[in-house]
Design a protein around this motif. Structure first.
Motif, PDB file in Angstrom:
ATOM      1  N   TYR A  15      15.818   0.480   7.440  1.00 17.78           N
ATOM      2  CA  TYR A  15      14.393   0.528   6.901  1.00 17.78           C
ATOM      3  C   TYR A  15      14.741   0.079   5.451  1.00 17.78           C
ATOM      4  N   TYR A  16      13.301  -0.299   4.666  1.00 17.44           N
ATOM      5  CA  TYR A  16      13.380  -0.509   3.334  1.00 17.44           C
ATOM      6  C   TYR A  16      12.041  -0.140   2.931  1.00 17.44           C
ATOM      7  N   ALA A  17      11.905   0.747   1.946  1.00 17.74           N
ATOM      8  CA  ALA A  17      10.634   1.436   1.373  1.00 17.74           C
ATOM      9  C   ALA A  17      10.729   1.408   0.095  1.00 17.74           C
ATOM     10  N   LEU A  18       9.583   1.551  -0.358  1.00 19.99           N
ATOM     11  CA  LEU A  18       9.340   2.356  -2.028  1.00 19.99           C
ATOM     12  C   LEU A  18       8.950   3.235  -2.000  1.00 19.99           C
ATOM     13  N   LEU A  19       9.517   4.046  -3.023  1.00 22.00           N
ATOM     14  CA  LEU A  19       8.995   5.732  -3.097  1.00 22.00           C
ATOM     15  C   LEU A  19       8.518   5.635  -4.739  1.00 22.00           C
ATOM     16  N   ARG A  20       7.459   6.144  -4.827  1.00 18.06           N
ATOM     17  CA  ARG A  20       6.832   6.467  -6.236  1.00 18.06           C
ATOM     18  C   ARG A  20       6.682   8.129  -6.385  1.00 18.06           C
ATOM     19  N   LYS A  62       0.977  -1.244  -0.057  1.00 16.50           N
ATOM     20  CA  LYS A  62      -0.224  -0.145   0.046  1.00 16.50           C
ATOM     21  C   LYS A  62       0.825   1.132  -0.002  1.00 16.50           C
ATOM     22  N   PHE A  63       0.501   2.140  -0.989  1.00 16.75           N
ATOM     23  CA  PHE A  63       1.360   3.322  -0.804  1.00 16.75           C
ATOM     24  C   PHE A  63       0.515   4.447  -0.363  1.00 16.75           C
ATOM     25  N   VAL A  64       1.200   5.220   0.293  1.00 14.62           N
ATOM     26  CA  VAL A  64       0.250   6.344   0.841  1.00 14.62           C
ATOM     27  C   VAL A  64       1.025   7.806   0.437  1.00 14.62           C
ATOM     28  N   ALA A  65       0.247   8.547   0.399  1.00 17.31           N
ATOM     29  CA  ALA A  65       1.050  10.147   0.156  1.00 17.31           C
ATOM     30  C   ALA A  65       1.764  10.563   1.031  1.00 17.31           C
ATOM     31  N   GLN A  66       2.888  11.301   0.551  1.00 17.75           N
ATOM     32  CA  GLN A  66       3.873  11.727   1.486  1.00 17.75           C
ATOM     33  C   GLN A  66       3.140  12.964   2.191  1.00 17.75           C
ATOM     34  N   GLY A  67       3.627  13.000   3.595  1.00  9.69           N
ATOM     35  CA  GLY A  67       2.773  14.150   4.471  1.00  9.69           C
ATOM     36  C   GLY A  67       3.266  15.530   3.834  1.00  9.69           C
ATOM     37  N   GLY A  68       2.189  16.372   3.719  1.00 10.94           N
ATOM     38  CA  GLY A  68       2.315  17.746   3.026  1.00 10.94           C
ATOM     39  C   GLY A  68       2.468  17.640   1.602  1.00 10.94           C
ATOM     40  N   VAL A  84       4.221  12.399  -4.770  1.00 10.44           N
ATOM     41  CA  VAL A  84       4.918  11.403  -4.014  1.00 10.44           C
ATOM     42  C   VAL A  84       4.367  10.657  -3.245  1.00 10.44           C
ATOM     43  N   GLU A  85       4.691   9.298  -3.182  1.00 10.61           N
ATOM     44  CA  GLU A  85       3.927   8.394  -2.270  1.00 10.61           C
ATOM     45  C   GLU A  85       5.086   7.478  -1.903  1.00 10.61           C
ATOM     46  N   SER A  86       4.812   6.741  -0.643  1.00 13.21           N
ATOM     47  CA  SER A  86       5.867   5.825  -0.039  1.00 13.21           C
ATOM     48  C   SER A  86       4.908   4.694   0.539  1.00 13.21           C
TER      49      SER A  86
END
Length: 170
Positions: free
Chosen positions: A73-78, A46-52, A58-60
């Motif tokens: 940590y390990y993340a996906l950024l779009r 699940k991607f969520v919008a970056q705060g602000g 941009v979502e992560s």
């Protein structure tokens, strides 16, 4: 058996015996233990919008831990077309791999999207701790880019221009 040769019949018998041992081993293999080998299928990430940040900029998706916490940590950024990050830096290195799309990157505190460099799927990018950089996807690109990011938290992000937002329309 030194100096003795093995005839064809003996060789076939040995090979047949080894094959049955291998096949028997497969039949006894245990099922996966998801408390020991965890996985998430793509449709459950699940991607969520970056705060602000504006919607669809941009979502992560956090896959393991968080950049704000101590440790790995390990993340996906779009990044979506038309948006880039403002020049920023982190307290620790970040290791990135382009998973899909084309990522546009540059170094320095002077924000100049026209001088970003396109990097394609499979490209590895290392962001060195406390060096200014920015990235994203310029307007007009066919689609978003997804980047896999690994690092050590907390990242302690700093903006080159703290009075301006992190996500910028370009």
């Amino acid at each position: 058996m030194a100096g003795e040769s093995i005839n064809r019949r003996e060789m076939l018998a040995m090979m047949g015996g080894m094959a049955s041992l291998l096949l028997a081993g497969r039949a006894e293999a245990s099922p996966i233990n998801t408390s020991e080998t965890m996985y998430t299928v793509p449709e459950d990430i699940k991607f969520v919008a970056q705060g602000g940040a504006p919607p669809k900029s941009v979502e992560s998706a956090l896959l393991y831990s968080s950049p704000e916490k101590e440790g790995i940590y390990y993340a996906l950024l779009r990044w979506y077309p038309g948006y880039m990050s403002a020049p920023h830096s982190y307290a620790t290195d970040r290791l990135c791999v382009v998973v899909s799309g084309t990522w546009w990157i540059n170094s320095g505190a002077d924000f100049d999207p026209a001088h970003t460099v396109p990097v394609k799927v499979g490209t590895f990018v290392r962001r060195i701790a406390r060096t200014w950089h920015y990235d994203g996807v310029p307007r007009g690109e066919a689609g978003p880019v997804t980047i896999a990011i690994c690092g050590i938290g907390p990242v302690d992000i700093k903006l080159a221009e703290p009075d301006k937002p992190l996500a910028r329309a370009v």
